[in-house]
Design a protein around this motif. Structure first.
Motif, PDB file in Angstrom:
ATOM      1  N   THR A 380       0.804  -1.233   0.000  1.00 15.69           N
ATOM      2  CA  THR A 380       0.000   0.000   0.000  1.00 15.69           C
ATOM      3  C   THR A 380       0.830   1.272   0.000  1.00 15.69           C
ATOM      4  O   THR A 380       0.267   2.362   0.122  1.00 15.69           O
ATOM      5  CB  THR A 380      -0.930   0.033   1.231  1.00 15.69           C
ATOM      6  OG1 THR A 380      -0.127  -0.012   2.421  1.00 15.69           O
ATOM      7  CG2 THR A 380      -1.896  -1.131   1.219  1.00 15.69           C
ATOM      8  N   ARG A 431       1.477   6.739   1.255  1.00 15.31           N
ATOM      9  CA  ARG A 431       0.435   5.710   1.253  1.00 15.31           C
ATOM     10  C   ARG A 431      -0.424   5.908   0.018  1.00 15.31           C
ATOM     11  O   ARG A 431      -0.911   7.017  -0.248  1.00 15.31           O
ATOM     12  CB  ARG A 431      -0.421   5.794   2.511  1.00 15.31           C
ATOM     13  CG  ARG A 431      -1.443   4.670   2.623  1.00 15.31           C
ATOM     14  CD  ARG A 431      -2.111   4.655   3.986  1.00 15.31           C
ATOM     15  NE  ARG A 431      -3.024   3.532   4.122  1.00 15.31           N
ATOM     16  CZ  ARG A 431      -2.662   2.308   4.468  1.00 15.31           C
ATOM     17  NH1 ARG A 431      -1.392   2.058   4.721  1.00 15.31           N
ATOM     18  NH2 ARG A 431      -3.546   1.337   4.566  1.00 15.31           N
ATOM     19  N   LEU A 433      -3.671   5.242  -2.606  1.00 13.15           N
ATOM     20  CA  LEU A 433      -5.091   4.919  -2.665  1.00 13.15           C
ATOM     21  C   LEU A 433      -5.347   4.117  -3.934  1.00 13.15           C
ATOM     22  O   LEU A 433      -4.810   4.443  -5.000  1.00 13.15           O
ATOM     23  CB  LEU A 433      -5.937   6.194  -2.686  1.00 13.15           C
ATOM     24  CG  LEU A 433      -5.921   7.035  -1.408  1.00 13.15           C
ATOM     25  CD1 LEU A 433      -6.680   8.334  -1.631  1.00 13.15           C
ATOM     26  CD2 LEU A 433      -6.534   6.267  -0.252  1.00 13.15           C
ATOM     27  N   ALA A 461     -14.875   2.888  -4.872  1.00 13.05           N
ATOM     28  CA  ALA A 461     -14.832   1.829  -3.859  1.00 13.05           C
ATOM     29  C   ALA A 461     -14.052   0.642  -4.419  1.00 13.05           C
ATOM     30  O   ALA A 461     -14.196   0.286  -5.591  1.00 13.05           O
ATOM     31  CB  ALA A 461     -16.244   1.402  -3.489  1.00 13.05           C
ATOM     32  N   GLN A 467     -11.687  -0.564   0.664  1.00 10.25           N
ATOM     33  CA  GLN A 467     -11.668   0.894   0.472  1.00 10.25           C
ATOM     34  C   GLN A 467     -13.050   1.362   0.032  1.00 10.25           C
ATOM     35  O   GLN A 467     -13.549   0.943  -1.009  1.00 10.25           O
ATOM     36  CB  GLN A 467     -10.631   1.286  -0.583  1.00 10.25           C
ATOM     37  CG  GLN A 467     -10.617   2.787  -0.908  1.00 10.25           C
ATOM     38  CD  GLN A 467      -9.540   3.146  -1.906  1.00 10.25           C
ATOM     39  OE1 GLN A 467      -8.352   2.990  -1.634  1.00 10.25           O
ATOM     40  NE2 GLN A 467      -9.937   3.629  -3.083  1.00 10.25           N
ATOM     41  N   GLU A 469     -16.016   4.173  -1.274  1.00  2.26           N
ATOM     42  CA  GLU A 469     -16.011   5.322  -2.170  1.00  2.26           C
ATOM     43  C   GLU A 469     -15.745   6.575  -1.337  1.00  2.26           C
ATOM     44  O   GLU A 469     -16.336   6.781  -0.274  1.00  2.26           O
ATOM     45  CB  GLU A 469     -17.351   5.455  -2.889  1.00  2.26           C
ATOM     46  CG  GLU A 469     -17.343   6.563  -3.939  1.00  2.26           C
ATOM     47  CD  GLU A 469     -18.668   6.705  -4.664  1.00  2.26           C
ATOM     48  OE1 GLU A 469     -18.659   7.166  -5.820  1.00  2.26           O
ATOM     49  OE2 GLU A 469     -19.714   6.369  -4.067  1.00  2.26           O
ATOM     50  N   CYS A 470     -14.843   7.403  -1.823  1.00  3.37           N
ATOM     51  CA  CYS A 470     -14.448   8.570  -1.037  1.00  3.37           C
ATOM     52  C   CYS A 470     -14.057   9.703  -1.971  1.00  3.37           C
ATOM     53  O   CYS A 470     -13.864   9.506  -3.178  1.00  3.37           O
ATOM     54  CB  CYS A 470     -13.301   8.233  -0.081  1.00  3.37           C
ATOM     55  SG  CYS A 470     -11.879   7.439  -0.861  1.00  3.37           S
ATOM     56  N   LEU A 501     -11.630  10.027   6.632  1.00  2.26           N
ATOM     57  CA  LEU A 501     -10.677   8.919   6.551  1.00  2.26           C
ATOM     58  C   LEU A 501      -9.238   9.385   6.734  1.00  2.26           C
ATOM     59  O   LEU A 501      -8.392   8.629   7.201  1.00  2.26           O
ATOM     60  CB  LEU A 501     -10.811   8.209   5.201  1.00  2.26           C
ATOM     61  CG  LEU A 501     -12.187   7.623   4.880  1.00  2.26           C
ATOM     62  CD1 LEU A 501     -12.182   7.004   3.491  1.00  2.26           C
ATOM     63  CD2 LEU A 501     -12.588   6.592   5.925  1.00  2.26           C
ATOM     64  N   GLU A 502      -8.960  10.613   6.341  1.00  2.00           N
ATOM     65  CA  GLU A 502      -7.608  11.157   6.472  1.00  2.00           C
ATOM     66  C   GLU A 502      -7.702  12.673   6.450  1.00  2.00           C
ATOM     67  O   GLU A 502      -8.378  13.247   5.597  1.00  2.00           O
ATOM     68  CB  GLU A 502      -6.712  10.680   5.326  1.00  2.00           C
ATOM     69  CG  GLU A 502      -5.259  11.041   5.477  1.00  2.00           C
ATOM     70  CD  GLU A 502      -4.581  10.253   6.587  1.00  2.00           C
ATOM     71  OE1 GLU A 502      -3.738  10.853   7.284  1.00  2.00           O
ATOM     72  OE2 GLU A 502      -4.885   9.062   6.758  1.00  2.00           O
ATOM     73  N   ARG A 511     -15.212   9.623   3.420  1.00  3.08           N
ATOM     74  CA  ARG A 511     -16.101   8.578   2.893  1.00  3.08           C
ATOM     75  C   ARG A 511     -17.447   9.206   2.576  1.00  3.08           C
ATOM     76  O   ARG A 511     -17.939  10.053   3.336  1.00  3.08           O
ATOM     77  CB  ARG A 511     -16.260   7.457   3.917  1.00  3.08           C
ATOM     78  CG  ARG A 511     -17.182   6.326   3.471  1.00  3.08           C
ATOM     79  CD  ARG A 511     -17.041   5.121   4.387  1.00  3.08           C
ATOM     80  NE  ARG A 511     -17.565   5.369   5.719  1.00  3.08           N
ATOM     81  CZ  ARG A 511     -18.833   5.159   6.072  1.00  3.08           C
ATOM     82  NH1 ARG A 511     -19.723   4.719   5.180  1.00  3.08           N
ATOM     83  NH2 ARG A 511     -19.222   5.391   7.319  1.00  3.08           N
TER      84      ARG A 511
END
Length: 516
Positions: A380, A431, A433, A461, A467, A469-470, A501-502, A511
């Motif tokens: 990741t 990191r 995605l 998603a 993970q 959908e964001c 989420l971040e 999200r």
């Protein structure tokens, strides 16, 4: 010959502050209101002192007179580089170099006295614990300020730090109780605790923390490092794997024993118990102030920082959930939320133009495609590096990136988890995605018009890795349960921001679900 790397001393250039009385008189005329000028004056005087041959007892009295002035000047000047993006600007770099030189000079003064004690100088025989603790305190603050600037301590730092503790141990002063007002704790500390503080600051994965979190961590460890046992032989009855140290090396943690190693082991069971106890009390509703964690953190922030500390310090250094593989490959990188939005919205022709243009031309477009080396990767994430002196944007923790390894067909979204300057190289841990980012328009107004508009990046998603959908939003857009309108070439849809989420330096990742 002592392993402290001390400068040679002589009688040719006597310092102005050659006696404690002279130091007191000089300080009465000293202007401490201008930290940079104060720092420069003190550094010049202490450097002269460190190169002058004088009785160890008098040297100790002089540097003790100057110590509080040094601490005050260092605190005032550190704001010029702490927490700044990398690479540092010329002015920030000059301030950082002066800071490190000041800590080095202060430590050197005390190490001169410690070397004299090792040689049997009776003038400092009763002060060995104080001397070693003062030297380690200066070295630990040198390390802290380097970490707050996202830099590794200089070469030779750990050899000097290990040697200081080993000398105190040899002289029977490692457990001597010392009062140190800089720790904001009324309880006495020890040489062992000051040495353990240096080691734990290193093992706490500091480059992923903000400079304010590092300052808080330093305070905590100053109070709790006395709970860590330091043994000269390995034991197998402890609950947690001990950390192995080699006092003959220039590394914080020993990876393997060598023939000439001088090994010690840190036993962290009691230290771990104290952290877990505080986590339990926070969960029961106790406040950080009641737990003596300070008044600068909310309960949630204190909980996260305690968990970070426990994860990285109390598991024998084995903290990675995913193995990393070394690679010899390059990656194209775009740095920053705004630059990523403009780049992904510009398409492939913009990429071709940027790769062949100069930095001055690409800066006008709003983005720059940089070339980084991939040092290693995991499932990741990636560790990337480039020369500090090369063309590129300044970068800090929590920035949004678009990244494409040479063997990948498209750019992916990522964010920086840590940033570190290592000599002439800038390194970052990122990191990734999953999925292809899709530029979208954002609107807060019900009809999608008005002033509350912006641009974001929609991420699909990916069920196989969990993970959801964001959407990556500009900083300040996220609010739990807020409804926003997403628009792209296929039309519009209303979604609800369900969960953060971040939270990055220049973006929020949220999200989303269809709005009711």
């Amino acid at each position: 010959m002592h392993p402290f790397a001390l400068p040679a001393t002589g009688l040719t250039h006597p310092p102005e502050l050659g006696a404690a009385r002279a130091a007191r008189d000089w300080l009465q005329q000293f202007d401490s209101t201008q930290p940079l000028n104060a720092q420069a004056s003190l550094l010049g005087q202490i450097n002269l002192l460190n190169r002058y041959r004088m009785a160890a007892g008098e040297r100790l009295r002089v540097i003790e007179e100057l110590r509080d002035a040094v601490l005050h000047a260092q605190a005032g000047a550190s704001s010029r580089f702490a927490g700044r993006p990398l690479p540092l600007s010329a002015g920030e770099r000059a301030a950082f170099d002066a800071n490190q030189a000041m800590w080095d000079a202060l430590a050197t003064s005390y190490l001169h006295c410690l070397a004299a004690a090792l040689d049997g100088d009776g003038g400092v025989a009763g002060q060995v614990g104080l001397i070693a603790h003062r030297a380690l305190s200066a070295l630990s603050q040198m390390q802290l300020d380097a970490l707050r600037a996202a830099h590794l301590p200089p070469t030779g730092y750990w050899r000097r730090t290990h040697a200081c503790y080993e000398a105190a141990e040899k002289l029977g002063a490692a457990e001597r109780k010392i009062q140190d007002h800089t720790l904001n704790d009324e309880r006495p500390t020890s040489v062992r605790a000051a040495y353990v503080l240096c080691v734990l600051m290193h093992t706490a994965s500091p480059f992923g923390l903000t400079h304010r979190q590092l300052r808080m961590l330093y305070r905590w460890l100053g109070k709790w490092s006395g709970k860590v046992a330091l043994l000269d032989s390995a034991i197998h009855q402890c609950a947690l794997p001990p950390l192995m140290l080699d006092l003959s090396s220039d590394e914080a943690i020993a990876r393997a024993a060598q023939r000439e190693s001088s090994l010690r082991w840190l036993v962290l069971d009691e230290f771990s118990h104290g952290i877990r106890k505080r986590l339990g009390l926070l969960a029961q509703g106790e406040t950080p102030v009641a737990l003596r964690l300070g008044d600068e953190l909310s309960p949630a922030q204190a909980d996260r920082l305690l968990r970070h500390l426990h994860t990285h310090c109390c598991r024998g250094g084995l903290t990675r959930a995913e193995p990393r593989r070394p690679l010899q490959q390059n990656a194209s990188v775009v740095v920053g939320m705004l630059a990523v939005q403009q780049f992904l919205g510009g398409g492939t022709p913009a990429l071709d133009m940027v790769q062949s243009a100069s930095l001055q031309v690409t800066a006008a477009t709003g983005y720059l495609v940089e070339e980084w080396r991939i040092l290693d990767d995991s499932a990741t994430g990636l560790r990337l590096g480039r020369r500090i002196g090369g063309d590129g944007m300044r970068i800090c923790n929590g920035m949004l990136l678009a990244v494409r390894p040479d063997n990948a067909p498209q750019f992916m979204l990522a964010h920086t988890c840590w940033v570190m300057a290592n000599g002439i190289e800038l390194q970052i841990g990122i990191r990734l995605l999953a999925g292809t980012p899709q530029p979208v328009g954002l609107a807060r107004a019900p009809d999608g018009e008005g002033e509350h508009r912006g641009h974001g990046l929609l991420m699909p998603a990916v069920e196989r890795i969990g993970q959801p959908e964001c959407v990556a939003l500009p900083s300040g857009w996220y609010r739990k349960s807020r409804d926003i309108l997403l628009s792209d070439g296929a039309g519009r849809r209303r979604v609800r921001l369900v969960e953060s989420l971040e939270r990055g330096a220049d973006f929020d990742l949220a999200r989303i679900e269809p709005a009711a």
